[in-house]
Design a protein around this motif. Structure first.
Motif, PDB file in Angstrom:
ATOM      1  N   GLU A  53      69.308  62.894  44.728  1.00 49.84           N
ATOM      2  CA  GLU A  53      68.857  64.150  44.115  1.00 49.84           C
ATOM      3  C   GLU A  53      67.607  64.806  44.774  1.00 49.84           C
ATOM      4  O   GLU A  53      67.726  65.847  45.035  1.00 49.84           O
ATOM      5  N   PHE A  54      66.866  63.750  45.040  1.00 53.78           N
ATOM      6  CA  PHE A  54      65.658  64.306  45.595  1.00 53.78           C
ATOM      7  C   PHE A  54      65.856  64.869  47.416  1.00 53.78           C
ATOM      8  O   PHE A  54      65.548  65.912  47.818  1.00 53.78           O
ATOM      9  N   ASP A  55      66.738  64.085  47.869  1.00 55.74           N
ATOM     10  CA  ASP A  55      67.374  64.525  49.179  1.00 55.74           C
ATOM     11  C   ASP A  55      67.862  65.773  49.096  1.00 55.74           C
ATOM     12  O   ASP A  55      67.777  66.721  49.936  1.00 55.74           O
ATOM     13  N   LEU A  57      67.404  67.986  46.873  1.00 55.30           N
ATOM     14  CA  LEU A  57      66.279  69.254  46.785  1.00 55.30           C
ATOM     15  C   LEU A  57      65.636  69.469  48.093  1.00 55.30           C
ATOM     16  O   LEU A  57      65.285  70.512  48.261  1.00 55.30           O
ATOM     17  N   TYR A  70      59.143  69.154  51.523  1.00 51.71           N
ATOM     18  CA  TYR A  70      58.875  68.162  50.706  1.00 51.71           C
ATOM     19  C   TYR A  70      58.017  68.526  49.822  1.00 51.71           C
ATOM     20  O   TYR A  70      58.434  68.287  48.506  1.00 51.71           O
ATOM     21  N   ALA A  73      60.190  70.857  47.152  1.00 50.53           N
ATOM     22  CA  ALA A  73      61.117  69.661  46.643  1.00 50.53           C
ATOM     23  C   ALA A  73      60.433  69.219  45.412  1.00 50.53           C
ATOM     24  O   ALA A  73      60.806  69.039  44.413  1.00 50.53           O
ATOM     25  N   THR A  74      59.029  68.659  45.804  1.00 47.90           N
ATOM     26  CA  THR A  74      58.492  67.970  44.757  1.00 47.90           C
ATOM     27  C   THR A  74      58.019  68.888  43.487  1.00 47.90           C
ATOM     28  O   THR A  74      58.209  68.307  42.437  1.00 47.90           O
ATOM     29  N   ALA A  77      61.167  69.413  41.679  1.00 51.18           N
ATOM     30  CA  ALA A  77      61.345  68.304  40.594  1.00 51.18           C
ATOM     31  C   ALA A  77      60.338  68.254  39.525  1.00 51.18           C
ATOM     32  O   ALA A  77      61.006  68.174  38.350  1.00 51.18           O
ATOM     33  N   ARG A  82      62.429  66.621  36.236  1.00 48.23           N
ATOM     34  CA  ARG A  82      63.066  65.389  36.892  1.00 48.23           C
ATOM     35  C   ARG A  82      62.168  64.217  36.731  1.00 48.23           C
ATOM     36  O   ARG A  82      62.717  62.925  37.222  1.00 48.23           O
ATOM     37  N   TRP A  86      62.654  59.510  37.103  1.00 48.10           N
ATOM     38  CA  TRP A  86      61.988  58.556  38.119  1.00 48.10           C
ATOM     39  C   TRP A  86      61.046  57.554  37.033  1.00 48.10           C
ATOM     40  O   TRP A  86      61.284  56.468  37.355  1.00 48.10           O
ATOM     41  N   TRP A 109      60.882  59.832  53.383  1.00 49.19           N
ATOM     42  CA  TRP A 109      60.317  60.921  52.872  1.00 49.19           C
ATOM     43  C   TRP A 109      58.756  61.014  53.597  1.00 49.19           C
ATOM     44  O   TRP A 109      58.525  62.253  53.966  1.00 49.19           O
ATOM     45  N   TRP A 134      53.349  63.442  41.670  1.00 49.10           N
ATOM     46  CA  TRP A 134      54.527  62.951  40.777  1.00 49.10           C
ATOM     47  C   TRP A 134      53.884  61.944  39.709  1.00 49.10           C
ATOM     48  O   TRP A 134      54.380  61.854  38.590  1.00 49.10           O
TER      49      TRP A 134
END
Length: 169
Positions: A53-55, A57, A70, A73-74, A77, A82, A86, A109, A134
């Protein structure tokens, strides 16, 4: 996997049994065993889903800089909630070997495309700051509301600079 995540979030890792997951999912234990032969395979599946899923995003972001993808996407998420996934999947992995795929993905990443960045050290610092986002958003989400998240994302993007300007100059 959703049922396992909800069970972990509601009751903790000690409650993660195949029988409890099957009950939460509304299926038989045999049905669950058809897809996941053990608790460990279920946890591995949850972790792989996180990575995938993160890939996805990252790939969905519209920028030529991996670092900017990156960052975007962070924050996507974080905004999409999301982070619970995690936290619960990592918490469920009592065996450190189950986290090996996640460790490899995190290394990828953090290091991917750094050599292509105008300032590789700044890009690495920004990516590491995202790891902090995160962590804080997972454990204390009230510290970063929408406007604060927006300001932080913009600041991290600014630290990466404007690649178009740098190519012109």
């Amino acid at each position: 996997m959703d049922a396992a995540e909800h069970l972990l979030a509601d009751r903790g890792s000690q409650a993660l049994t195949l029988a409890a997951v099957a009950e939460r999912a509304g299926c038989s234990k045999g049905g669950l065993l058809y897809h996941f032969s053990s608790k460990e395979s279920l946890v591995k599946g949850m972790i792989q889903r996180l990575i995938d899923e993160f890939d996805e995003l990252i790939a969905a972001q519209d920028d030529d800089s991996y670092s900017k993808k990156y960052v975007a996407a962070t924050f996507a998420a974080v905004r999409q909630g999301r982070l619970r996934r995690w936290a619960v999947a990592v918490g469920a992995a009592g065996d450190p070997s189950l986290l090996a795929p996640l460790r490899r993905a995190m290394a990828r990443w953090i290091h991917e495309g750094l050599a292509d960045e105008p300032d590789p050290m700044a890009a690495e610092i920004v990516r590491l700051a995202c790891e902090g986002v995160w962590e804080v958003a997972t454990h204390a989400p009230e510290l970063y509301d929408g406007p604060r998240q927006d300001r932080l994302e913009k600041r991290l993007m600014a630290m990466l600079g404007d690649r178009a300007k740098e190519r012109e100059g």
